[in-house]
Design an enzyme around this catalytic site. Structure first.
Site, mmCIF file in Angstrom:
data_model
loop_
_atom_site.group_PDB
_atom_site.id
_atom_site.type_symbol
_atom_site.label_atom_id
_atom_site.label_comp_id
_atom_site.label_asym_id
_atom_site.label_seq_id
_atom_site.Cartn_x
_atom_site.Cartn_y
_atom_site.Cartn_z
ATOM 1 N N ASP A 135 -8.452 -34.462 -0.239
ATOM 2 C CA ASP A 135 -9.586 -33.791 0.402
ATOM 3 C C ASP A 135 -10.197 -32.788 -0.569
ATOM 4 O O ASP A 135 -9.483 -32.137 -1.340
ATOM 5 C CB ASP A 135 -9.135 -33.057 1.669
ATOM 6 C CG ASP A 135 -8.653 -34.010 2.750
ATOM 7 O OD1 ASP A 135 -8.971 -35.208 2.659
ATOM 8 O OD2 ASP A 135 -7.953 -33.550 3.669
ATOM 9 N N TYR B 3 -15.836 -34.653 7.070
ATOM 10 C CA TYR B 3 -14.768 -33.682 6.828
ATOM 11 C C TYR B 3 -14.988 -32.443 7.691
ATOM 12 O O TYR B 3 -16.064 -31.834 7.654
ATOM 13 C CB TYR B 3 -14.750 -33.300 5.349
ATOM 14 C CG TYR B 3 -13.515 -32.543 4.932
ATOM 15 C CD1 TYR B 3 -12.251 -33.098 5.123
ATOM 16 C CD2 TYR B 3 -13.605 -31.285 4.352
ATOM 17 C CE1 TYR B 3 -11.106 -32.420 4.741
ATOM 18 C CE2 TYR B 3 -12.464 -30.598 3.961
ATOM 19 C CZ TYR B 3 -11.226 -31.168 4.164
ATOM 20 O OH TYR B 3 -10.087 -30.490 3.784
ATOM 21 N N GLU C 76 -4.479 -37.722 0.119
ATOM 22 C CA GLU C 76 -3.719 -36.617 0.725
ATOM 23 C C GLU C 76 -2.724 -37.082 1.782
ATOM 24 O O GLU C 76 -1.682 -36.472 1.964
ATOM 25 C CB GLU C 76 -4.681 -35.594 1.339
ATOM 26 C CG GLU C 76 -4.048 -34.262 1.629
ATOM 27 C CD GLU C 76 -5.063 -33.134 1.697
ATOM 28 O OE1 GLU C 76 -4.900 -32.277 2.560
ATOM 29 O OE2 GLU C 76 -6.008 -33.107 0.889
#
Length: 756
Positions: A110, A317, A7
């Protein structure tokens, strides 16, 4: 060639460093950094290239013919075509170039709706130049060697349903936001940079803030009285007690009780007990933002820092709803990471436990675990705020394995001349989880050594006048919790919605306070199209997007339902067009009123000069020429704070990307500015007084003729002229005339920042 798509560039660099047998080689393709390395398998070399995107590299928009707000009606946007446009052409070009050579593609963005959509966007670009290239997907929750190796060893399929859910949000938010913003801005006559933003999630959120402010505005305080006594034992130790009638609503009754109090108190009863505080649950996004907000970080700033810590491999995350650690996470191993470094004593204490049993929250999902520390960091490795967030995550992680906190409580019942007084105390006897997580901990409230029946000296009595307080404004952390409860936005977007409300000058301060513009817009919408301001519609569409992600409903069906709801909204708006225009313009006028003119008693309002400058002017102009300058740029917010000296509302200036500037009272500010200018002028050498008008800087032959035609033939006449009337007569600025007048007195001219 195996192409891996991440990403962001930082994720590409870290993942390449983890997977490569040696240091990967940095290269440039179409101006974009990529990372190359080779792996030998069965005697053959396999080249791998890792490329990072910059989030969304393509976006959605309407075709250009819909861009003219004046010619294209807002409601035509509901059924308008949606086109895809490149946002970052360099990366798009690089993907095409790399995609042509790829024999396999791995999407490693992600793992959430946005990440899946970003990955699919990249995949679609690659497939246009390499249609049959095989592809797979890897999912991870932390960028650490262990997590990345596990992810690439267990590649799976791209989740197109999840990507469709992300895409549907993009389309719905674009259509709702663009159509409603255009309609309301045109109705209010607020175009250009001053447009009025309206949105599917933004407007119901703003409605919450405005409704709370209305509750505060109509709140009628009720007076009450409290009675306290400070007592002293025989050892000279003191403590405070309060009358058992905590609030007296009758002043006469309170006064009678107060007068009755004597100099001795008797301790009638001591009640001892225990209180237990259970350890907190693991951090999900909302819990993390709320905790970060309580230690001084805004939601947007907290998430920005958390994202940085994640991409650098320090935490997991940060966008997750989960509050239950998955069984696949080796919790003991995660704690063992901290056997060295600043958290060693805490890790050692936990590792002594025979079993590590963490707390569990109410939400359990399978996408990502709760937020936890993924690797050891040193304070020197991070910036101050990064360390603050990292430490918060580490300590919360530890606290979820700790035991409860135990408090010893003590309640006292006392008698002062027949009146009952009470006091409560507490002492932390077993810190438990609070040793690991000391944030916002209550303090001990300790009593001296006391015994039932003991006589105590009354050394001070006090009766306080108080009144009930209005409901408090929402802090940003609390607002995000309410948004979650009502289904407004998602874990990934709520902090962005609040940031948008700030940037649009709809709210200011923290706790959050709405501006007058917010009242004008919300009052109008609630009256004539309440669907926009209520969370029901937004919650329904959010639930439908979840169904898309689960494969239970098609994206096209949700988009169609969204458009149908929006058409109903426009039907409400069109029926009341004239009333909406009238309501908005009347409400927005209120947002410009600064106060009352001290000279003539009319309203002072924010105005614009012919040249576009802003100033505060009197509504009685030209009969009253009172004016005050305003900064040339930034959005002006009229606050509810009023200057005691001048009766004018304080002003706050919002400039994008900068901290708000509290200008304060505009008249106080101008007086201070004038004082500074006078001090500067005093430092300058005196100029010789001009003998004629033509000696003044900026007065040429043509201007001199104009001045003579206006009756100004001498320096003395110019100095005594009315600057406003003279500026009109010769068609120049008031500022220029005033500067000439200063020069007429033989002083150096200093340009004013006031407006014509």
């Amino acid at each position: 060639m195996h192409l891996i798509v991440t990403e962001k560039n930082i994720a590409a660099r870290r993942i390449a460093a983890i997977l490569a047998p040696k240091n990967p080689k940095k290269d440039r393709v179409s101006g974009v950094d990529v990372y190359r390395y080779e792996i030998v398998s069965d005697g053959e070399k396999q080249e791998t290239v890792v490329v990072g995107l910059s989030g969304h590299i393509v976006g959605i928009d309407f075709p250009k013919e819909y861009n003219n707000w004046q010619k294209v009606e807002a409601k035509t946007l509901i059924d308008a075509d949606i086109i895809t446009t490149p946002i970052n052409r360099k990366i798009v070009t690089a993907l095409r170039s790399l995609g042509k050579e790829a024999s396999r593609v791995t999407i490693a963005t992600d793992y959430d709706r946005e990440g899946e959509l970003i990955g699919v966007e990249a995949l679609n670009i690659i497939k246009k130049v390499n249609q049959d290239v095989p592809f797979d997907r890897v999912r991870y929750s932390a960028i650490t060697p262990k997590a990345i190796d596990a992810a690439f060893s267990n590649a799976t399929d791209v989740d197109f349903n999840l990507a469709d859910a992300g895409h549907s949000r993009q389309v719905i938010d674009l259509v709702w936001g663009a159509a409603l913003t255009r309609y309301i801005s045109l109705a209010a006559g607020r175009l250009g940079k001053m447009f009025l933003s309206v949105g599917r999630v933004q407007s119901p959120t703003l409605s919450l803030i405005v409704d709370r402010e209305k509750e505060r505005n109509v709140f009628v305080p009720i007076p009450y009285w409290e009675i306290y006594a400070e007592l002293q034992n025989t050892d000279g130790e003191t403590f405070s007690t309060q009358h058992s009638t905590r609030r007296f609503l009758d002043k006469k009754e309170a006064t009678e009780v107060f007068k009755k109090l004597g100099k001795k108190a008797e301790l009638k009863e001591i009640e001892k007990g225990k209180k237990t505080d259970q350890p907190p649950t693991p951090f999900n996004t909302t819990g993390f933002i709320s905790a970060a907000n309580s230690i001084g970080l805004s939601p947007a700033n907290a998430m920005r820092i958390a994202e940085s810590l994640y991409t650098n491999g320090y935490i997991s995350y940060p966008r997750t709803d989960n509050t239950v650690y998955p069984e696949t996470l080796d919790l003991r191993a995660q704690i063992e990471i901290f056997k060295e470094g600043p958290f060693k004593k805490y890790a050692d204490a936990l590792l002594e436990k025979a079993e590590l049993t963490p707390t569990r929250g109410k939400k359990e999902t399978t996408d990502h675990p709760p937020i936890f520390p993924a690797s050891l960091a040193k304070e020197s490795d991070l910036k101050e705020e990064e360390w603050k967030v990292y430490e918060l995550v580490v300590r919360r992680f530890f606290a979820t394995f700790a035991g409860p906190s135990e408090w010893e409580t003590m309640r006292l019942r006392l008698d002062i001349n027949g009146e009952e007084f009470r006091a409560n105390g507490a002492r932390l006897v077993e810190p438990g989880w609070r040793w690991y997580y000391p944030y916002n901990a209550p303090e001990d409230r300790l009593f001296p050594e006391l015994h039932e029946g003991e006589s105590l000296k009354v050394i001070k009595t006090e009766m306080l006048d108080k009144e009930t307080q209005p409901p408090g404004r929402y802090g940003q952390g609390r607002l995000i919790n309410i948004m979650e409860e009502l289904g407004l936005g998602t874990k990934a977007t709520r902090h962005e919605i609040i940031s948008k409300l700030y940037s649009r000058a709809y709210i200011h301060g923290n706790p959050v306070q709405p501006t007058n513009t917010s009242f004008a817009v919300m009052d109008t919408l609630e009256k004539y199209s309440p669907t926009i301001t209520k969370p029901d519609m937004t919650k329904l569409l959010e639930e439908n997007m979840d169904l898309i992600a689960e494969g239970k409903i098609k994206e096209s069906a949700v988009l169609e339902e969204s458009r149908d709801i929006l058409k109903q909204v426009f039907s409400e708006l069109d029926k009341n067009r004239e009333k909406i225009v009238e309501s908005l313009q009347a409400g927005l006028r209120e947002d410009k009123i600064i106060g009352i003119c001290s000279g003539c008693g009319n309203e002072l309002i924010i105005r614009r000069s012919k040249r576009g400058g802003r100033f505060i002017g009197c509504n009685n102009y030209p009969n009253c020429t009172f004016s005050l300058p305003l900064p040339r740029s930034g959005q002006i917010i009229v606050t509810d704070k009023v200057c005691e000296a001048h009766g004018l509302h304080h002003i706050r200036i919002i400039n994008s990307g900068k901290r708000p500037w509290d200008l304060g009272c505009p008249q106080c500010n101008f007086i201070e500015w004038q004082k500074t200018q006078q001090e500067e002028q005093a430092k300058q050498p005196k100029k010789e007084k001009p003998k004629s008008i033509k000696d003044l800087e900026g007065v040429g032959k043509a201007t001199a003729v104009k001045l003579e035609e206006a009756g100004i033939t001498s320096v003395e006449a110019l100095a005594e002229a009315d600057p406003v009337e003279l500026a009109k007569a010769i068609k120049t600025s008031v500022k220029k005339v005033k500067n000439w007048q200063v020069s007429c007195n033989g002083t150096v001219t200093v340009e004013s920042n006031s407006t014509d």
